[in-house]
Design an enzyme around this catalytic site. Structure first.
Site, PDB file in Angstrom:
ATOM      1  N   TYR A  87     -17.828  28.348  12.408  1.00 43.71           N
ATOM      2  CA  TYR A  87     -18.745  29.466  12.259  1.00 43.71           C
ATOM      3  C   TYR A  87     -18.013  30.757  12.544  1.00 43.71           C
ATOM      4  CZ  TYR A  87     -22.179  25.678  12.823  1.00 43.71           C
ATOM      5  OH  TYR A  87     -22.893  24.518  12.708  1.00 43.71           O
ATOM      6  N   HIS A 142     -17.711  17.578  12.969  1.00 46.97           N
ATOM      7  CA  HIS A 142     -18.591  18.343  12.088  1.00 46.97           C
ATOM      8  C   HIS A 142     -18.889  17.599  10.793  1.00 46.97           C
ATOM      9  CE1 HIS A 142     -19.719  22.847  11.450  1.00 46.97           C
ATOM     10  NE2 HIS A 142     -20.674  22.039  11.062  1.00 46.97           N
ATOM     11  N   PRO A 164     -34.441  22.892  10.430  1.00 49.57           N
ATOM     12  CA  PRO A 164     -35.802  22.352  10.412  1.00 49.57           C
ATOM     13  C   PRO A 164     -36.767  23.213   9.606  1.00 49.57           C
ATOM     14  CG  PRO A 164     -35.410  23.443  12.478  1.00 49.57           C
ATOM     15  CD  PRO A 164     -34.089  23.414  11.761  1.00 49.57           C
ATOM     16  N   GLY A 200     -35.293  28.675   6.002  1.00 47.35           N
ATOM     17  CA  GLY A 200     -36.279  29.741   5.981  1.00 47.35           C
ATOM     18  C   GLY A 200     -37.408  29.539   4.992  1.00 47.35           C
TER      19      GLY A 200
END
Length: 418
Positions: free
Chosen positions: A108, A178, A258, A262
């Protein structure tokens, strides 16, 4: 009790945890306690903060029932962020509200999310749990993305040393691979992490988006604490194999995305066009035709939110978890953390019949092949790719072509680094 009901009970129980924005009132009365009202400091009316008191266990690791994902904080995933200082404030506000679980990764930024987390958690390090991830082929010294995956033991050791410096800590509470590297046997990866655990640099370990046999093989070398997979109303592939294995072996399950990037918050519609630098514009689920086809699920969430005095995001989290909302997303702005009394309901609970209803409305099914057939989508690969999938992901089979293509570029192409 059916297998599906058992999966949902597992998600809502002690093993199902997530890194999510802290939204006041997301959890039931057993999970949240209202703090006393206090002045806002600028003449605004007093606001009521919510203190998260619920705790869950990922194996032997105790964490807050809602965590904070820090992926978007460098500003190169969903577009620019307001400022680095604001990202630090978001993390510190989460700590003030009772969050103890913070999720980041070397990919990130690269590196910048870990630096932000390390700076924000100074002074409270012993009171929180930090999870981070290795696995992409990133130069541990420069952060240059070299393309593809790299889980060779020597690379893991160098990567972890860099993580410790950026996070300003002497240990990592939860270290994930990852993505599974098909070039390195998982037993070698587990052995390397086991050595780091013996050295005191790592406390617990986990996998992100693994296949079922990979979970079993890794767990046999050194017990896994958690598996982190995408899980939301539009992608429920983990319910087929991964959740049953986690339940069987006593492995915690951490949800990411989750809120379906968006979509289930009600802020995206068929006319939405994502800005430059927002990777969602490249996700098949977000094409105009797919957004239009899937709007009924947002409309239904909106209807239920009005009935329950909640928000569509809160209801979608409750649905994804089956009973109580314990899921993960990544806020970019302080209001997304909902530090004030914006949502005052006392918990969102949704019966499993309504879960089935929302999936029928969304043409969604736990089995992606059936969803593809219903949606009329053209299959992309052996697992199929319905309109509702987030990307042409075949990670469950150890095939990462789509991810490798995304990570292989150092230019303007999107880097799908979840």
């Amino acid at each position: 009790m059916s297998d599906n009901n058992s999966r949902r009970r597992f998600l809502a129980g002690a093993a199902g945890v997530a890194a999510a924005p802290v939204v006041a009132g997301l959890l039931g009365p057993a999970e949240a306690a209202q703090a006393s009202s206090r002045p806002a400091g600028n003449g605004a009316p007093a606001r009521t903060a919510t203190t998260l008191t619920g705790r869950r266990r990922l194996g032997r690791l105790k964490v807050s029932s809602v965590g904070l994902g820090c992926q978007t904080m460098p500003g190169n995933l969903y577009g620019p962020v307001s400022s680095r200082a604001d990202m630090v404030k978001i993390i510190r506000s989460a700590v003030d509200q009772g969050v103890t679980f913070f999720d980041t990764a070397e990919a990130y930024g690269p590196f910048e999310s870990e630096r932000i987390v390390g700076e924000a958690l100074r002074g409270v390090r012993d009171d929180v749990v930090i999870a981070t991830k290795f696995g992409w082929n990133i130069d541990p010294d420069t952060g240059q993305q070299l393309g593809g995956l790299n889980s060779r033991p020597a690379h893991i050791r160098r990567a972890v040393d860099g993580m410790l410096r950026r996070l300003r800590t002497d240990h990592i509470d939860l270290l994930y691979q990852h993505r599974v590297d098909p070039a390195v046997p998982i037993e070698h990866v587990a052995g390397a992490v086991q050595d780091l655990i013996k050295a005191g640099k790592v406390r617990h370990w986990g996998l992100s988006e693994p296949g079922p046999q990979t979970v079993r093989r890794a767990h046999a070398v050194h017990p896994l604490t958690a598996v982190q997979n995408e899980h939301n109303l539009l992608w429920r592939g983990s319910e087929q194999q991964i959740l049953p294995i986690c339940e069987e072996l006593g492995i915690g399950f951490v949800c990411w995305a989750p809120l379906a990037y968006g979509f289930t918050t009600g802020t995206i519609n068929p006319y939405t066009r994502f800005t430059a630098g927002d990777f969602r514009q490249y996700v098949p689920r977000n094409s105009p035709e797919n957004l239009a086809a899937n709007m009924p699920v947002v409309q239904l969430l909106g209807e239920w939110a009005v009935r329950k005095g909640a928000t569509p995001a809160q209801v979608s989290l409750a649905l994804a978890a089956g009973a109580e909302a314990v899921d993960r997303a990544d806020p970019q702005r302080h209001p997304h953390l909902a530090p004030a009394g914006e949502h005052r309901h006392r918990g969102v609970r949704v019966h499993r019949r309504r879960v089935r209803r929302v999936h029928r409305r969304a043409r969604c099914d736990p089995d992606p092949r059936r969803t593809a057939a219903r949606a009329g989508a053209r299959p992309l690969g052996r697992r199929g790719a319905p309109a509702l999938t987030s990307h042409e992901r075949t990670a469950g089979r150890g095939n990462l072509r789509g991810w490798l293509q995304g990570m292989g570029s150092l230019g303007e192409e999107p880097r799908w680094m979840r």
